[in-house]
Design an enzyme around this catalytic site. Structure first.
Site, PDB file in Angstrom:
ATOM      1  N   GLY A 137       0.280  -2.695   3.164  1.00 12.55           N
ATOM      2  CA  GLY A 137       1.101  -2.962   4.336  1.00 12.55           C
ATOM      3  C   GLY A 137       0.796  -1.964   5.432  1.00 12.55           C
ATOM      4  N   GLN A 149       2.326   2.862  12.890  1.00 13.79           N
ATOM      5  CA  GLN A 149       1.323   3.609  12.143  1.00 13.79           C
ATOM      6  C   GLN A 149      -0.027   3.627  12.859  1.00 13.79           C
ATOM      7  OE1 GLN A 149       2.384   1.541   8.218  1.00 13.79           O
ATOM      8  NE2 GLN A 149       1.644   3.558   7.591  1.00 13.79           N
ATOM      9  N   CYS A 154       1.990   5.865   1.115  1.00 11.78           N
ATOM     10  CA  CYS A 154       1.976   5.401   2.498  1.00 11.78           C
ATOM     11  C   CYS A 154       0.681   5.851   3.153  1.00 11.78           C
ATOM     12  CB  CYS A 154       3.179   5.993   3.242  1.00 11.78           C
ATOM     13  SG  CYS A 154       3.277   5.527   4.979  1.00 11.78           S
ATOM     14  N   LEU A 155       0.078   4.964   3.925  1.00 13.89           N
ATOM     15  CA  LEU A 155      -1.156   5.320   4.620  1.00 13.89           C
ATOM     16  C   LEU A 155      -0.932   6.458   5.613  1.00 13.89           C
ATOM     17  CD1 LEU A 155      -2.612   1.741   5.217  1.00 13.89           C
ATOM     18  CD2 LEU A 155      -3.270   3.402   3.451  1.00 13.89           C
ATOM     19  N   HIS A 166       9.646  -0.991   2.790  1.00 10.91           N
ATOM     20  CA  HIS A 166       8.876   0.178   3.235  1.00 10.91           C
ATOM     21  C   HIS A 166       8.400  -0.016   4.679  1.00 10.91           C
ATOM     22  CE1 HIS A 166       5.777   3.441   2.501  1.00 10.91           C
ATOM     23  NE2 HIS A 166       5.281   2.842   3.564  1.00 10.91           N
ATOM     24  N   GLU A 167       7.800  -1.168   4.962  1.00  5.89           N
ATOM     25  CA  GLU A 167       7.250  -1.402   6.298  1.00  5.89           C
ATOM     26  C   GLU A 167       8.349  -1.553   7.343  1.00  5.89           C
ATOM     27  OE1 GLU A 167       4.233  -0.704   6.740  1.00  5.89           O
ATOM     28  OE2 GLU A 167       3.654  -0.761   4.643  1.00  5.89           O
ATOM     29  N   HIS A 217       9.508   1.686   8.703  1.00  2.00           N
ATOM     30  CA  HIS A 217       8.653   2.238   9.763  1.00  2.00           C
ATOM     31  C   HIS A 217       9.130   1.797  11.143  1.00  2.00           C
ATOM     32  CE1 HIS A 217       5.405   4.355   7.765  1.00  2.00           C
ATOM     33  NE2 HIS A 217       5.206   3.348   6.929  1.00  2.00           N
TER      34      HIS A 217
END
Length: 160
Positions: free
Chosen positions: A46, A51, A89-90, A131-132, A135
């Site tokens: 994701g 991000q 997480c990226l 999670h996304e 953000h």
């Protein structure tokens, strides 16, 4: 195809609330394509627009590697159950943490044609949606992590 720079923990853009998308423009379409390319290049499941430095309510998710979901202005309308597991997480490279999330989630979002649709998910997809969407509100999973973060160990076999 353009790979965008993934912003990392500590960068202010990751702490800001995102703005609603009111129309589909060529630039927004390009952003979505770039987000998908960036997510796949980074081996993520994701990616949210902040991000890559853009404060828009756009998320891309693909937990199978074959079926990307594009969510514009998403919101969770139903959730149930509970799951606790490792999350990464990226934007927090090399780390994972134990996080508890709902085991089932139903989200409502707009697709690339600005048509409303529902996305239901359990387990990994439910976790990814939560999670996304965090953000988009300026939150990272590390705020919810139970205990200290762990270093990610990459196995050679996983890097095909």
């Amino acid at each position: 195809m353009a790979i965008r720079n993934i912003r990392e923990i500590g960068e202010e853009v990751l702490t800001k609330k995102c703005k609603m998308v009111t129309e589909m423009t060529p630039r927004t379409r390009e952003l979505i394509e770039d987000m998908l390319d960036t997510m796949y290049e980074a081996n993520g499941v994701g990616l949210a627009a902040p991000q890559v430095g853009i404060l828009k309510r756009i998320v891309v998710i693909d937990t199978t590697g074959e079926d990307p979901h594009i969510l514009i202005n998403p919101r969770i309308v139903e959730s149930s159950g509970e799951q606790t597991g490792q999350e990464g997480c990226l934007s927090v490279p090399g780390k994972t943490g134990q996080v508890t999330r709902p085991n089932y989630v139903k989200a409502v979002a707009l697709d690339v044609n600005m048509k409303e649709y529902e996305l239901e998910g359990t387990e990994l997809l439910a976790r990814a949606i939560c999670h996304e969407l965090d953000h988009l509100e300026g939150h990272l999973y590390v705020e919810k992590a139970e205990g200290p973060l762990q270093d990610t160990v990459m196995e050679d076999e996983e890097e095909e």
